[in-house]
Scaffold this motif. Structure first.
Motif, mmCIF file in Angstrom:
data_model
loop_
_atom_site.group_PDB
_atom_site.id
_atom_site.type_symbol
_atom_site.label_atom_id
_atom_site.label_comp_id
_atom_site.label_asym_id
_atom_site.label_seq_id
_atom_site.Cartn_x
_atom_site.Cartn_y
_atom_site.Cartn_z
ATOM 1 N N GLU A 242 0.823 -1.216 0.000
ATOM 2 C CA GLU A 242 0.000 0.000 0.000
ATOM 3 C C GLU A 242 0.861 1.273 0.000
ATOM 4 O OE1 GLU A 242 -3.431 0.366 2.893
ATOM 5 O OE2 GLU A 242 -4.143 -0.250 0.934
ATOM 6 N N GLU A 243 1.031 1.870 -1.161
ATOM 7 C CA GLU A 243 1.781 3.122 -1.236
ATOM 8 C C GLU A 243 0.895 4.291 -1.631
ATOM 9 O OE1 GLU A 243 5.085 2.687 -3.832
ATOM 10 O OE2 GLU A 243 6.211 1.480 -2.410
ATOM 11 N N LEU A 244 -0.230 3.995 -2.301
ATOM 12 C CA LEU A 244 -1.128 5.057 -2.742
ATOM 13 C C LEU A 244 -2.079 5.396 -1.609
ATOM 14 C CD1 LEU A 244 -1.970 3.676 -6.246
ATOM 15 C CD2 LEU A 244 -0.627 5.683 -5.781
ATOM 16 N N LYS A 245 -1.992 6.609 -1.125
ATOM 17 C CA LYS A 245 -2.851 7.011 -0.006
ATOM 18 C C LYS A 245 -3.227 8.473 -0.147
ATOM 19 C CE LYS A 245 -1.528 3.834 3.623
ATOM 20 N NZ LYS A 245 -0.326 3.546 4.365
ATOM 21 N N GLY A 246 -4.199 8.887 0.638
ATOM 22 C CA GLY A 246 -4.465 10.309 0.773
ATOM 23 C C GLY A 246 -5.531 10.885 -0.109
#
Lengths: 499, 112
Positions: free
Chosen positions: B108-112
């Motif tokens: 999980e690197e895509l956040k925000g």
């Protein structure tokens, strides 16, 4: 032009996809030519279809000459041709843009194969009159879109593609369960016949359960707020033409169009359902706008903005009054054009500078004048500044909300609109205004085909408001809104057989 | 009725796998379970108690046959499910090449 030609909307893109898949990898230039010509040709053809349904009301084609209840129907009414015109207009610009943009990837022919498969799937969803074909075409379009999201095969693209694939498959399975329940209750898959039988049998708990499944499934496809988690990852990670296609067309034709076609025309709206949809629409508006505020990534900001604008569309359509439906459909048109344009300009910035981070940009309109002004046109249309099309559609939706007695929702919509204006203008200023940074001194404007497609879309954004003129309104918008207004008439106009 | 309920239970088990598991392969397995549950439900709807195969020939009388339509439909959904699984597994293989793990919390690197 007869109704016999409607299946070609599915067949031509599929044939093109097979042609490219067979020959594209060795014939240089063929994928670009075929991939750009097919959407342009189908656009002209969809205008003819629009005029045809304007004259004749509906067009029904019995596939293979088999009559219902045995045969499968392909057909179109005002709403379908309205969507077909939007889909092919935007897809033609996107395909033209892609001819230059996609050169930076390896094996661009795969891109064109999947692009045309998406087009075929969307056209299938729009023209089908049958629940199961709807499911099949939706899966065709979703799977091709899922592959294209991961097209770059870098870390983030793969992760977003996987998320998109998982969420969309779950949505599709909910829809399949809903279809199974409706089939169990009515022993039919044809939409008009189901509508007839439901009207004669009366309400039932099974139908309520099926409605909930449809709401969840199509909510996942359209990224309405409780089900939106995949959208802000998937839309920015795709290549720019596909982001434009995903945000501009796919969530609308697979999500909103199908949801309202089924809820309004087949199952029938109830006051409770209206309230749920109004609430979900308003929630999407607010959530999308608030989450878009703090974004640093240009395309991610646009994706959250899509979330918010989809809320407006669903809200307008769910109001169910003539004005509300008109506003919702008109906003669908404006948002398709405007958001596709914004994603294409974000792609241009990424193409020339290699970054999507707003903090690293600045003063780019000096080096990229066409991209800068096109982007501004798109942003002004989406955020609703007067001469642009988006202003009129938002105004109509807000008026409709007041007229229907939902003053609280109307104020909420105005507030979300102000937020939209704020974050889009902030992004525009950060990217294109201010002093030009030293490292962007040598940046060149994008190739001419990308410029042409952006200018075309910007021009449509600017003149979109003209569609409200009485002559054009009757042809384009009223035709479509009539279908949703007289949803209960669906079965009789389509001439389904009597149970 | 109890059979239909079991289908929904199976669907919920698959959904639980998709929502709660951290391993990419287990998530894909959860989706496959969901697909099986939906297909099973559809095929059960077409079943008649004590019915026989819906094959029409000159001698057979058309009575007490199971409904053939769900069978045709489910064949198609099985093929679609196959395509979905292939795409997801292909993505999982590429994910493993990039990240060196199947653990979704590490991916999980895509956040925000």
């Amino acid at each position: 032009m007869t109704e016999k030609l409607f299946p070609l909307f599915v067949a031509i893109p599929l044939a093109g996809a097979f042609l490219i898949a067979l020959l594209g990898w060795k014939k240089k230039g063929l994928p670009e030519i075929v991939g750009a010509l097919i959407p342009c040709g189908l656009f002209a053809y969809s205008i003819k279809a629009l005029l045809f349904t304007f004259k004749n009301g509906i067009a029904v084609h019995h596939l293979g000459g088999w009559l219902p209840p045995v045969g499968i129907l392909i057909g179109a009414d005002g709403l379908t041709t309205f969507m077909l015109v939007i889909v092919h207009g935007v897809a033609a610009c996107v395909a033209l843009y892609a001819t230059d943009y996609i050169k930076k990837y390896t094996s661009p022919w795969i891109f064109y194969v999947l692009f045309l498969v998406i087009l075929a799937g969307m056209n299938g969803v729009l023209t089908t009159c049958d629940f199961f074909n709807l499911f099949v075409f939706m899966e065709i379009a979703s799977l091709a879109a899922c592959t294209l999201v991961a097209f770059g095969t870098e870390r983030h693209e793969l992760e977003a593609g996987f998320k998109y694939g998982v969420m969309n498959t779950i949505g599709a399975l909910f829809i399949l369960l809903g279809i199974a329940l409706l089939y169990g209750y009515t022993s039919e898959l044809n939409m008009a016949d189901i509508s007839n039988i439901l009207a004669s049998k009366g309400p039932s708990r099974l139908v309520t359960l099926a409605t909930i499944f449809f709401l969840v499934g199509f909510g996942l496809k359209a990224a309405l707020v409780p089900f939106h988690a995949w959208l802000p990852d998937a839309h920015p990670s795709a290549p720019a033409p596909i982001s434009a296609l995903l945000s501009g067309l796919i969530i609308k034709s697979l999500g909103i169009y199908s949801l309202f076609r089924i809820l309004v025309c087949v199952i029938g709206m109830t006051p409770l359902l209206t309230n749920i949809l109004l609430f979900m629409g308003a929630l999407s508006m607010g959530t999308g706008a608030v989450l878009a505020m703090g974004q640093k990534d240009f395309k991610r900001l646009l994706a959250y903005s899509s979330l918010s604008q989809v809320g407006y569309i669903v809200f307008g359509l769910a109001l169910g009054t003539p004005l509300g439906i008109l506003g919702g459909l008109f906003h669908m048109f404006n948002h398709s054009v405007g958001k596709s344009l914004l994603f294409l300009t974000a792609g241009s910035v990424e193409y020339t500078t290699g970054t999507r981070n707003l903090d690293e940009m600045g003063g780019l309109s000096r080096r990229l004048p066409v991209t800068g002004s096109a982007s501004l046109a798109g942003a002004m249309s989406i955020s609703g500044i007067p001469p642009f099309g988006g202003f009129f559609s938002k105004l109509i939706i807000i008026f409709a909300a007041v007229q229907a007695g939902h003053v609280g929702y109307a104020i909420w919509a105005v507030a979300a609109g102000i937020l939209t204006l704020f974050y889009l203008m902030k992004a525009m200023r950060q990217a294109f205004q201010g002093p030009l940074l030293e490292k962007w001194k040598m940046v060149q404007e994008v190739p001419w085909r990308m410029r042409v497609s952006m200018i075309t879309l910007a021009f449509i954004c600017l003149t979109g408001g003209l569609l409200l003129l009485p002559q054009l309104k009757g042809l384009f918008l009223n035709q479509a809104s009539k279908v949703l207004l007289n949803g209960a008439m669906y079965s009789s106009t389509w001439g389904g057989f009597k149970p | 009725m109890i059979l239909y309920m079991f289908c929904f239970l199976l669907f919920s088990i698959g959904l639980y796998g998709v929502m709660r598991k951290r391993n990419v392969i287990k998530i894909i397995t959860g989706i496959i379970i969901c697909e099986y549950a939906a297909n099973l439900f559809f095929i059960l709807i077409g079943y008649r108690m004590g019915g026989r195969a819906p094959i029409l020939s000159h001698e057979t009388v058309m009575e007490n046959m199971v409904d053939p339509l769900p069978q045709a439909v489910v064949l198609t959904t099985i093929v679609i499910g196959l395509a979905t699984t292939i795409v997801l597994v292909a993505l999982a293989v590429r994910l493993y090449e990039k990240y060196g793990t199947f653990d979704i919390t590490k991916i999980e690197e895509l956040k925000g």
